[in-house]
Write an enzyme that holds these catalytic residues in place. Structure first.
Site, PDB file in Angstrom:
ATOM      1  N   ARG A 164      -5.538  -0.441  -9.036  1.00  0.00           N
ATOM      2  CA  ARG A 164      -5.796  -1.386  -7.931  1.00  0.00           C
ATOM      3  C   ARG A 164      -6.700  -0.652  -6.934  1.00  0.00           C
ATOM      4  NH1 ARG A 164      -1.081  -4.745  -5.471  1.00  0.00           N
ATOM      5  NH2 ARG A 164      -2.848  -6.148  -5.132  1.00  0.00           N
TER       6      ARG A 164
ATOM      7  N   ASN B 240      -6.897  -6.188   4.227  1.00  0.00           N
ATOM      8  CA  ASN B 240      -5.492  -6.533   4.009  1.00  0.00           C
ATOM      9  C   ASN B 240      -5.448  -7.785   3.132  1.00  0.00           C
ATOM     10  OD1 ASN B 240      -2.642  -6.056   4.493  1.00  0.00           O
ATOM     11  ND2 ASN B 240      -2.679  -7.926   5.707  1.00  0.00           N
TER      12      ASN B 240
ATOM     13  N   ALA C 212       0.792  -1.229   0.000  1.00  0.00           N
ATOM     14  CA  ALA C 212       0.000   0.000   0.000  1.00  0.00           C
ATOM     15  C   ALA C 212       0.836   1.298   0.000  1.00  0.00           C
ATOM     16  CB  ALA C 212      -0.974  -0.031   1.166  1.00  0.00           C
TER      17      ALA C 212
ATOM     18  N   ASP D 145      -4.422  -2.378   3.890  1.00  0.00           N
ATOM     19  CA  ASP D 145      -4.568  -1.618   2.648  1.00  0.00           C
ATOM     20  C   ASP D 145      -5.590  -0.501   2.777  1.00  0.00           C
ATOM     21  OD1 ASP D 145      -3.442  -4.375   1.714  1.00  0.00           O
ATOM     22  OD2 ASP D 145      -3.037  -2.914   0.136  1.00  0.00           O
TER      23      ASP D 145
HETATM   24  O1  MRU Z   1      -1.259  -7.369  -3.250  1.00  0.00           O
HETATM   25  P1  MRU Z   1      -0.164  -6.715  -2.446  1.00  0.00           P
HETATM   26  O2  MRU Z   1       1.099  -7.499  -2.405  1.00  0.00           O
HETATM   27  O3  MRU Z   1       0.042  -5.275  -2.843  1.00  0.00           O
HETATM   28  O4  MRU Z   1      -0.765  -6.706  -0.970  1.00  0.00           O
HETATM   29  C1  MRU Z   1      -0.004  -6.127   0.045  1.00  0.00           C
HETATM   30  C2  MRU Z   1      -0.655  -6.216   1.388  1.00  0.00           C
HETATM   31  O5  MRU Z   1      -1.740  -6.710   1.548  1.00  0.00           O
HETATM   32  C3  MRU Z   1       0.067  -5.538   2.514  1.00  0.00           C
HETATM   33  O6  MRU Z   1      -0.177  -6.200   3.717  1.00  0.00           O
HETATM   34  C4  MRU Z   1      -0.431  -4.080   2.628  1.00  0.00           C
HETATM   35  O7  MRU Z   1      -0.416  -3.453   1.374  1.00  0.00           O
HETATM   36  C5  MRU Z   1       0.378  -3.295   3.570  1.00  0.00           C
HETATM   37  S1  MRU Z   1       2.012  -3.016   2.953  1.00  0.00           S
HETATM   38  C6  MRU Z   1       2.849  -2.137   4.137  1.00  0.00           C
END
Ligand code: MRU
Length: 345
Positions: free
Chosen positions: A84, A238, A49, A228
């Site tokens: 996204r 998340n 995120a 997220d």
């Molecule tokens: O699909 P991704 O790899 O972008 O998902 C990431 C996550 O779910 C993380 O836990 C979240 O973005 C926090 S990152 C500090």
């Protein structure tokens, strides 16, 4: 506890470490066009995120170099934010950079937007450090379980949940960090395991399917993940699988923490029901890369995120302190302290 480089702003180019090849291939991408950045985000070459927030901002800076007009910049910010939908920071980063660019005459917009990106990145790294200290203070000593990747690869700084793990290790409070592999794209097995190994932090990988029994057995003192998007009532989106970990933690009497910067709190989202969930291609479930293990033609259910209800969350660790239930009040307080604005949540 210094982060390693994963992103560089060199106008008119955004350089990012391509996470798809990790841990076996360290390749950098040089992005100058919006469609290149969109592809990198969609394919999870850049992800996590907070890092997506920086990419959203950089998308606006790139666009300003091509056409600094109001309409073109607004369209670029919208386009990037739509790639996204779950991580609120992608839209926030693009929106904040857009506002900074629109505040100056068109001839100065690209320069201003790139300067915004650099400053945003500096603040981000600082926030990670503050959050990590808050979290390490609070985390019970012992082993911890984490999910997905919330480290340098996800923020450009020392990370959020993984930053807490790092700081706890530095204080001598951490035993082993258990890492779920995080199917289907294996952010835990490929990215978190790699980050922990290069930091010399004891790590133990486990299949996602082994997490419930590990947590219920009481072998870990806590579970900590990132986020997220956090709704104003504390419901938190998340990486898919987080909800299962929170349920197992509740059953096992193990504290379950979310670690995320205050920028993850979305004042427009009153509850988790309002959080948009990204669904990803079915092909990701039946194989990885060019390797296929499921028969062709069987449909797959592939949400990238799930929502953990607030009542399963023991605390939300931010750079400004730990929010606890009742979250409507504690999050509204944190939001006000950060932005100076009231939330209508
Ligand atoms: O699909 P991704 O790899 O972008 O998902 C990431 C996550 O779910 C993380 O836990 C979240 O973005 C926090 S990152 C500090």
């Amino acid at each position: 506890m210094e982060p390693f480089p994963v992103i560089r702003f060199e106008p008119p180019t955004l350089h990012v470490l391509d996470q798809v090849g990790l841990p076996h291939e360290e390749r950098w991408l040089a992005l100058t066009r919006l469609d290149e950045l969109e592809e990198a985000i969609r394919a999870l070459r850049v992800r996590g995120a907070p890092l997506l927030g920086l990419c959203g901002a950089a998308g606006v800076a790139m666009a300003a170099g091509h056409d600094p007009g109001d309409d073109a910049l607004r369209a670029a910010a919208e386009r990037i934010a739509a790639v996204r939908p779950t991580a609120v920071e992608l839209a926030t980063g693009a929106g904040a950079c857009l506002a900074a660019a629109l505040a100056v005459p068109p001839g100065e917009r690209a320069k201003t937007a790139w300067a915004f990106c650099r400053e945003y990145f500096r603040r981000r790294q600082e926030e990670d450090r503050e959050l990590a200290e808050v979290g390490a203070e609070m985390l019970p000593a012992g082993d911890v379980l984490t999910h997905c990747n919330t480290g340098t690869l996800a923020t450009g700084g020392i990370g959020t949940a993984l930053g807490v793990v790092r700081a706890a290790h530095a204080r001598g409070k951490l035993g082993t960090c258990y890492v779920t592999e995080t199917r289907p794209l294996l952010q835990g097995a490929r990215l978190t395991a790699w980050e922990l190994q290069r930091s010399g932090i004891p790590a133990m990988l486990l299949p996602d399917t082994a997490a419930a029994s590990l947590v219920v057995s009481g072998r870990v003192a806590s579970v900590v993940t990132g986020a997220d998007r956090i709704a104003m009532n504390g419901d938190t989106a998340n990486k898919v699988g987080t909800l299962g970990l929170a349920l197992a933690a509740a059953r096992g009497g193990v504290p379950f923490y979310i670690a995320a910067p205050t920028s993850t709190i979305d004042p427009k989202c009153k509850t988790g029901a309002g959080i948009p969930i990204e669904f990803r291609p079915e092909t990701e479930v039946g194989g990885y890369g060019s390797v296929r293990w499921a028969p062709d033609g069987v449909p797959a259910w592939n949400p990238a995120f799930d929502v953990t209800p607030a009542e399963l969350i023991s605390g939300i660790v931010t750079e400004r302190g730990v929010a606890r239930a009742p979250y409507r009040e504690s999050l509204a307080r944190l939001f006000r302290a950060t932005t100076g604005e009231p939330s209508d949540g």
